[in-house]
Design an enzyme around this catalytic site. Structure first.
Site, PDB file in Angstrom:
ATOM      1  N   ALA A 115      31.866  15.845 -82.176  1.00 27.83           N
ATOM      2  CA  ALA A 115      33.152  15.771 -81.469  1.00 27.83           C
ATOM      3  C   ALA A 115      33.030  16.570 -80.185  1.00 27.83           C
ATOM      4  O   ALA A 115      32.240  17.513 -80.096  1.00 27.83           O
ATOM      5  CB  ALA A 115      34.286  16.315 -82.329  1.00 27.83           C
ATOM      6  N   SER A 116      33.828  16.185 -79.202  1.00 26.66           N
ATOM      7  CA  SER A 116      33.777  16.859 -77.910  1.00 26.66           C
ATOM      8  C   SER A 116      35.195  17.154 -77.446  1.00 26.66           C
ATOM      9  O   SER A 116      36.053  16.265 -77.460  1.00 26.66           O
ATOM     10  CB  SER A 116      33.052  15.974 -76.891  1.00 26.66           C
ATOM     11  OG  SER A 116      32.997  16.602 -75.630  1.00 26.66           O
ATOM     12  N   ALA A 117      35.437  18.408 -77.074  1.00 28.16           N
ATOM     13  CA  ALA A 117      36.769  18.809 -76.621  1.00 28.16           C
ATOM     14  C   ALA A 117      36.682  19.364 -75.210  1.00 28.16           C
ATOM     15  O   ALA A 117      35.643  19.313 -74.564  1.00 28.16           O
ATOM     16  CB  ALA A 117      37.355  19.849 -77.572  1.00 28.16           C
ATOM     17  N   SER A 118      37.779  19.905 -74.728  1.00 28.02           N
ATOM     18  CA  SER A 118      37.865  20.295 -73.324  1.00 28.02           C
ATOM     19  C   SER A 118      37.013  21.502 -72.983  1.00 28.02           C
ATOM     20  O   SER A 118      36.503  21.624 -71.872  1.00 28.02           O
ATOM     21  CB  SER A 118      39.329  20.581 -72.964  1.00 28.02           C
ATOM     22  OG  SER A 118      39.878  21.516 -73.868  1.00 28.02           O
ATOM     23  N   ALA A 120      34.589  22.978 -75.430  1.00 28.53           N
ATOM     24  CA  ALA A 120      33.326  23.018 -76.166  1.00 28.53           C
ATOM     25  C   ALA A 120      33.106  21.697 -76.887  1.00 28.53           C
ATOM     26  O   ALA A 120      33.989  20.828 -76.907  1.00 28.53           O
ATOM     27  CB  ALA A 120      33.343  24.173 -77.165  1.00 28.53           C
ATOM     28  N   GLN A 121      31.916  21.553 -77.480  1.00 32.67           N
ATOM     29  CA  GLN A 121      31.641  20.414 -78.336  1.00 32.67           C
ATOM     30  C   GLN A 121      30.864  20.896 -79.550  1.00 32.67           C
ATOM     31  O   GLN A 121      30.282  21.982 -79.545  1.00 32.67           O
ATOM     32  CB  GLN A 121      30.878  19.315 -77.602  1.00 32.67           C
ATOM     33  CG  GLN A 121      29.470  19.652 -77.166  1.00 32.67           C
ATOM     34  CD  GLN A 121      28.857  18.529 -76.318  1.00 32.67           C
ATOM     35  OE1 GLN A 121      29.538  17.842 -75.556  1.00 32.67           O
ATOM     36  NE2 GLN A 121      27.541  18.347 -76.450  1.00 32.67           N
ATOM     37  N   VAL A 122      30.856  20.081 -80.621  1.00 35.18           N
ATOM     38  CA  VAL A 122      30.216  20.498 -81.868  1.00 35.18           C
ATOM     39  C   VAL A 122      29.150  19.498 -82.271  1.00 35.18           C
ATOM     40  O   VAL A 122      29.302  18.280 -82.054  1.00 35.18           O
ATOM     41  CB  VAL A 122      31.247  20.674 -83.009  1.00 35.18           C
ATOM     42  CG1 VAL A 122      32.184  21.825 -82.719  1.00 35.18           C
ATOM     43  CG2 VAL A 122      32.033  19.402 -83.238  1.00 35.18           C
ATOM     44  N   ASP A 271      47.209  26.138 -81.871  1.00 34.45           N
ATOM     45  CA  ASP A 271      46.671  24.929 -81.234  1.00 34.45           C
ATOM     46  C   ASP A 271      46.617  23.815 -82.278  1.00 34.45           C
ATOM     47  O   ASP A 271      45.580  23.173 -82.479  1.00 34.45           O
ATOM     48  CB  ASP A 271      45.274  25.217 -80.673  1.00 34.45           C
ATOM     49  CG  ASP A 271      44.863  24.194 -79.611  1.00 34.45           C
ATOM     50  OD1 ASP A 271      45.743  23.470 -79.111  1.00 34.45           O
ATOM     51  OD2 ASP A 271      43.667  24.111 -79.289  1.00 34.45           O
TER      52      ASP A 271
END
Length: 529
Positions: A115-118, A120-122, A271
């Site tokens: 998954a990729s967020a604003s 960081a990503q995992v 969040d």
């Protein structure tokens, strides 16, 4: 906005509408183009603007009562579908953080992010001992981008404060400062690991929420390894229903988890958008992403709880009084007028299911009321307000028939009883006992010094006429506290005297114990005040 074909939105605003002809004169609008749907263009624009604007889209995606369905659906992709950065860059960051080659840390690790967020990503991985984990990596060079955007926010906030007649009341600079502290905190994954550990510990004996385990040896500022969880995204209603999960119970548990975090633990996940919440097969919530956590001062916590309880009981006079006592509205506000305004906003929403209540509209009306009564924005409550909007958005998606009043009221009433009951008094006494014992020998000297200065007239108090009544009340209260403290100290001394005697009577032993405890309670309450 021009690049993504959203300049039409600019020229539809009130300020630019007189200059709309420029829109038609722009060369890029001379020929008709095949543009992507409006919602897609908005989502792409927010992605290009950067992480702060992505977070704006995340919040808006839960507000389906404010947005058209196509825009809400498209913005929901911002929850965990932000374009990823290169896997090679992620691996380089991991090796730099852990100072080891990848193969000496993990037996397997996926180069393609899970998954990729604003921010960081995992990446999914497996430790050398076979445990499945996820590795969270901060985006390279993201901090300068965030600081640039925050500097722009400060610039706009200062303009608003200077030129808007509501600038002082809205306190935009303070709000941006609070937001800055929060988002910069997200860049330190050691803080996130500490947040997760605290939340996990808080819900250790609670089956309603599960928090993944942190692997502390692999926790650094830019890279964090934690337990991999498996669950159904909370936004996937179809799969939840197919898994025979009780949606109504799930929604009610969500409300209880929120109030438990805010009022019992005073440490809440701030969040809670759908991308950060999953559901296990047994209906247990699973939370991820702990970069933004909120806390409240004890005073704000009490005022909010009393506000909620008074609101649920429709005691609008008490709500108005609490706003005045907390200093959230000016001292010269007429309580009866403020009470009438609050009643007009809130009364129509009672005994309605969530689907028939628009909290956005309620908030807008409350903001309008606050503006007329010169109520100032409280920056320390911004995170809580954001979380409340997230919770309402989740509840609206999960179970629109949820009765918020019925679910939340008993919890808050029980909490208030605990806070003002004997158990809380004993807990406070136990917590303050070391300080009390340390300060106890100083009390007689302090009392003597105070009385001596008072008798000689050398005890100076600087006041102004506006505070005269407060000072008189404070003096009366001080006299009561001094009397109570002397009485408590006398009981403690008497109890100590009895203890030094070898009393054969059990009744006298119990009396000496009771005298000492009573004296300590008097002293503790006096010192606290």
């Amino acid at each position: 906005m021009i690049r993504h074909g959203l300049d039409e939105i600019i020229f539809s605003t009130h300020f630019f509408r007189p200059y709309r002809f420029f829109y038609y004169l722009a060369p890029w609008n001379w020929f008709k183009k095949n543009r992507a749907p409006r919602a897609v263009r908005i989502r792409r624009c927010l992605e290009d603007l950067g992480p702060i604007f992505v977070k704006l889209g995340q919040i808006l995606s839960t507000r389906r009562d404010l947005l058209a369905d196509d825009i809400a659906d498209e913005l929901a992709k911002l929850q965990d579908s932000v374009p990823p950065f290169s896997g090679d860059l992620a691996f380089a960051a991991i090796e730099k953080a852990y100072r080891k080659p990848i193969e000496k840390i993990f037996s397997t690790i996926d180069k393609t992010p899970l998954a990729s967020a604003s921010v960081a990503q995992v990446h999914a991985a497996t430790l050398l001992d076979g445990k499945t984990v996820v590795v969270k990596v901060i985006r390279p060079d993201i901090e300068p981008v965030i600081r640039r955007d925050i500097s722009l926010m400060y610039y706009l906030a200062k303009l608003a404060k200077r030129y808007s007649k509501y600038g002082k009341r809205l306190r935009p600079v303070e709000v941006v400062r609070e937001f800055e502290k929060t988002i910069l905190g997200e860049l330190d994954l050691v803080k996130e690991a500490a947040n997760a550990s605290q939340l996990r510990r808080n819900f250790e004996n609670n089956t309603k929420l599960y928090v993944p385990e942190i692997y502390w040896p692999l926790a650094t500022r830019n890279v964090l390894t934690l337990e991999r969880i498996h669950g159904i995204p909370i936004s996937d209603l179809e799969t939840l229903k197919k898994s025979n999960i009780d949606i109504k119970q799930l929604a009610e548990n969500g409300v209880e988890i929120f109030y438990t975090q805010v009022f019992q633990h005073n440490f809440f996940h701030a969040d809670m958008h759908p991308g950060n919440i999953f559901v296990a097969d047994d209906g247990q919530y699973i939370a991820v992403d702990f970069g933004i956590m909120g806390t409240l001062s004890e005073q704000d916590q009490h005022y909010l709880a009393e506000n909620f309880v008074a609101f649920f009981n429709r005691d609008y006079h008490r709500v108005a009084e609490l706003y005045a006592e907390s200093g959230w509205i000016p001292e010269n506000t007429r309580i009866d007028d403020f009470e009438a305004e609050i009643r007009a906003v809130c009364e129509p929403n009672f005994n309605k299911p969530l689907k028939e209540i628009s909290f956005a509209q309620v908030l807008l009306r409350l903001f309008d009321t606050a503006r007329r009564f010169d109520m100032e924005v409280q920056p320390q409550l911004v995170l809580l307000q954001k979380t409340l909007l997230n919770i309402e958005g989740l509840g609206r998606q999960l179970y629109p028939d949820l009765d918020l009043w019925k679910t939340a009221k008993p919890f808050l009433e029980n909490w208030m009883k605990e806070q003002f009951g004997l158990r809380h008094l004993l807990h406070t006494l136990k917590k303050d006992a070391p300080l009390l014992i340390h300060q106890l020998p100083e009390l007689p000297l302090l009392f003597h010094d105070y009385l001596r200065k008072h008798a000689k007239g050398t005890h100076e108090v600087n006041i102004n006429s506006a505070e005269l009544k407060k000072v008189h009340a404070s003096i009366r209260q001080s006299r009561k506290l001094i009397t109570r403290s002397i009485f408590g100290a006398t009981l403690v001394i008497l109890s100590t005297f009895l203890f030094t005697r070898e009393l054969e009577s059990p009744v006298l032993n119990v009396a000496s114990w009771s005298t000492g405890v009573l004296g300590l309670i008097f002293l503790a309450s006096s010192l606290k005040k």
